[in-house]
Write an enzyme that holds these catalytic residues in place. Structure first.
Site, mmCIF file in Angstrom:
data_model
loop_
_atom_site.group_PDB
_atom_site.id
_atom_site.type_symbol
_atom_site.label_atom_id
_atom_site.label_comp_id
_atom_site.label_asym_id
_atom_site.label_seq_id
_atom_site.Cartn_x
_atom_site.Cartn_y
_atom_site.Cartn_z
ATOM 1 N N ASP A 219 -30.351 -38.282 -43.389
ATOM 2 C CA ASP A 219 -30.867 -37.612 -44.588
ATOM 3 C C ASP A 219 -29.714 -36.853 -45.266
ATOM 4 O O ASP A 219 -28.566 -37.244 -45.108
ATOM 5 C CB ASP A 219 -32.042 -36.702 -44.197
ATOM 6 C CG ASP A 219 -33.044 -36.562 -45.329
ATOM 7 O OD1 ASP A 219 -32.621 -36.244 -46.449
ATOM 8 O OD2 ASP A 219 -34.255 -36.757 -45.111
ATOM 9 N N HIS A 242 -27.814 -39.121 -47.228
ATOM 10 C CA HIS A 242 -28.277 -39.033 -48.611
ATOM 11 C C HIS A 242 -27.377 -38.160 -49.489
ATOM 12 O O HIS A 242 -27.754 -37.784 -50.585
ATOM 13 C CB HIS A 242 -29.719 -38.522 -48.655
ATOM 14 C CG HIS A 242 -30.701 -39.458 -48.016
ATOM 15 N ND1 HIS A 242 -32.046 -39.205 -47.926
ATOM 16 C CD2 HIS A 242 -30.525 -40.678 -47.442
ATOM 17 C CE1 HIS A 242 -32.656 -40.219 -47.312
ATOM 18 N NE2 HIS A 242 -31.753 -41.110 -47.005
#
Ligand SMILES: *[C@@H]1O[C@H](CO)[C@@H](O)[C@H](O)[C@H]1NC(C)=O
Ligand SMILES: *[C@@H]1O[C@H](CO)[C@@H](O)[C@H](O)[C@H]1NC(C)=O
Ligand SMILES: *[C@@H]1O[C@H](CO)[C@@H](O)[C@H](O)[C@H]1NC(C)=O
Ligand SMILES: *[C@@H]1O[C@H](CO)[C@@H](O)[C@H](O)[C@H]1NC(C)=O
Ligand SMILES: *[C@@H]1O[C@H](CO)[C@@H](O)[C@H](O)[C@H]1NC(C)=O
Ligand SMILES: *[C@@H]1O[C@H](CO)[C@@H](O)[C@H](O)[C@H]1NC(C)=O
Length: 398
Positions: A219, A242
């Site tokens: 993430d 991310h």
């Protein structure tokens, strides 16, 4: 005057000597408190006993987890303490696979209320997240009750260096209500497809620096929540994951402003976003200002530069109502590299609160996909542009 100083110096010396005699032992080895490096026996009680002794020491002390593999249950390491403490982790500590009896939200290892604390030692905190990823939790089902590997709550003037956080069940590191914390040469690793494993999440804190660190996870690399002030992210290598993100902001009422975020000299590779600011539509009022991103290399990064004030994953919001989080004084300078997505620069600002003082200079992003060239999309923003502009920012009509 000289005489007076001498007497003060001598009495200080005497005082220090007597203190040193009282607590000659300032090195607290957890194996002396019953910890076994067998990878099976929970060392949490041994660690807490060693910590308690160190915390009571009137002079600086060290708590040591030596080389070896240890099992460690949920622990809260709390202050305030009488003097600075250094927790040195040389070995690998492993979280239990079954955390059903963990206190919710408390994290696996939680440090609270400490001043002048150092966590160091090249050791590994292994959250053993494989046991939960993709089962109870997924990209669409966020499991906030799962333990965060390392929590730092209400800490001041502290350093976290040289340690590794591996395979956390949820976020790796969470920083809340802290002042003056430095993360130096920290390593974070988890597979690119592990859900909700943000690297370092920082919220309601001032003066947090992350430098010379490597973050590979599923993430956000670093995510920055409301109430973050004067953060410096410098020489961090991100990816997979991310990317570096401010937000999401505007989900809750009474969010504190974000002020003064610098991201510089970072390399971001193989991530789904590069540097991003995201706010929810239909939000309460809020502000985020003085956010500066510079000297960043993007290697095959989708959405390398993105402001998204229509952030609405899984259609959880009223997209028609604009975000009321006001974004201003944002710069992107010297950002170069490659992207597999055509849309290299996205500046989607709110119709209700257009972005102000946005600046882009020397942007050189090459689209590597089939056909065409890198593009940009802009809404409710009129950025100041200088130097190289690849793509031509805001050249297309929104
Ligand atoms: C940290 O600093 C804040 C603000 O100065 C203070 O209120 C708090 O007591 C300090 N905490 C510790 C553990 O020293
Ligand atoms: C944080 O560091 C600044 C600058 O060194 C210092 O003025 C401030 O007192 C520190 N904050 C706390 C809570 O110790
Ligand atoms: C963080 O970095 C900034 C910029 O280099 C520096 O001014 C500040 O003192 C650093 N803070 C800490 C806690 O080291
Ligand atoms: C940061 O990056 C810029 C541009 O790539 C480079 O000129 C500069 O030397 C770097 N600074 C440091 C301290 O590495
Ligand atoms: C924009 O941010 C920079 C750096 O944080 C600051 O020095 C400057 O004063 C800000 N400009 C305005 C107009 O607030
Ligand atoms: C670049 O990223 C895309 C999308 O994540 C991926 O499909 C592709 O294989 C990557 N290309 C290279 C050269 O790694």
């Amino acid at each position: 005057m000289g005489m007076k100083l001498n007497i003060t110096a001598i009495s200080l010396l005497l005082l220090l000597t007597s203190v040193a005699e009282v607590s000659a032992d300032t090195y607290f080895d957890v194996t002396k408190y019953g910890a076994q490096a067998d990878g099976k026996t929970d060392i949490s009680q041994a660690l807490l006993k060693a910590w308690e002794a160190a915390c009571a020491s009137p002079i600086a002390s060290r708590v040591v987890i030596p080389n070896g593999i240890y099992a460690l249950g949920q622990v809260g390491i709390e202050g305030p303490c009488k003097a600075p403490i250094n927790l040195i982790v040389k070995g690998t500590v492993r979280a239990p696979v079954d955390t059903s009896r963990f206190q919710a939200q408390a994290g696996w290892v939680a440090f609270t209320n400490l001043d002048q604390f150092t966590l160091s030692g090249y050791g590994v905190f292994d959250g053993q997240g494989q046991s939960v990823w993709g089962q109870k939790c997924s990209r669409t089902k966020y499991c906030h009750q799962l333990p965060i590997n390392l929590r730092f709550d209400y800490m001041n003037n502290s350093i976290i260096k040289d340690i590794t956080s591996k395979d956390s069940k949820q976020f790796h590191i969470n920083v809340l209500g802290c002042r003056n914390i430095t993360f130096f040469q920290v390593k974070i690793s988890a597979p690119g497809d592990s859900p909700n494993t943000d690297g370092i999440h920082i919220g309601r804190s001032r003066g947090v620096n992350v430098t010379h660190s490597t973050i590979q996870t599923g993430d956000d690399c670093v995510s920055i929540g409301d109430g973050s002030e004067q953060l410096d992210i410098n020489k961090v290598e991100c990816g997979p994951g991310h990317g570096i993100s401010v937000g999401s902001l505007g989900l809750y009422a009474n969010e504190a402003p974000v002020i003064g975020i610098t991201v510089r000299n970072c390399t971001i590779s193989e991530t789904t976003n590069g540097v991003r600011v995201k706010t929810w539509p239909s939000s309460p009022h809020g502000t985020a200002t003085e956010m500066h991103f510079r000297d960043i290399v993007m290697n095959n990064v989708s959405n390398p530069i993105i402001i998204d004030q229509e952030y609405c994953p899984h259609n959880q919001c009223k997209l028609q109502v604009p975000s009321r989080v006001k974004l201003s004084n944002i710069s992107f300078k010297n950002i170069r590299g490659t992207t597999p997505t055509e849309l290299a620069v996205t500046l989607i600002c709110s119709k209700g609160a257009p972005c102000q003082q946005v600046e882009l200079g020397n942007i050189d992003l090459k689209y590597t996909g089939p056909g065409g060239i890198a593009l940009s999309q802009c809404k409710n923003v009129q950025p100041t542009l200088w130097g190289t502009q690849q793509p031509k920012t805001c050249a297309q009509a929104a």
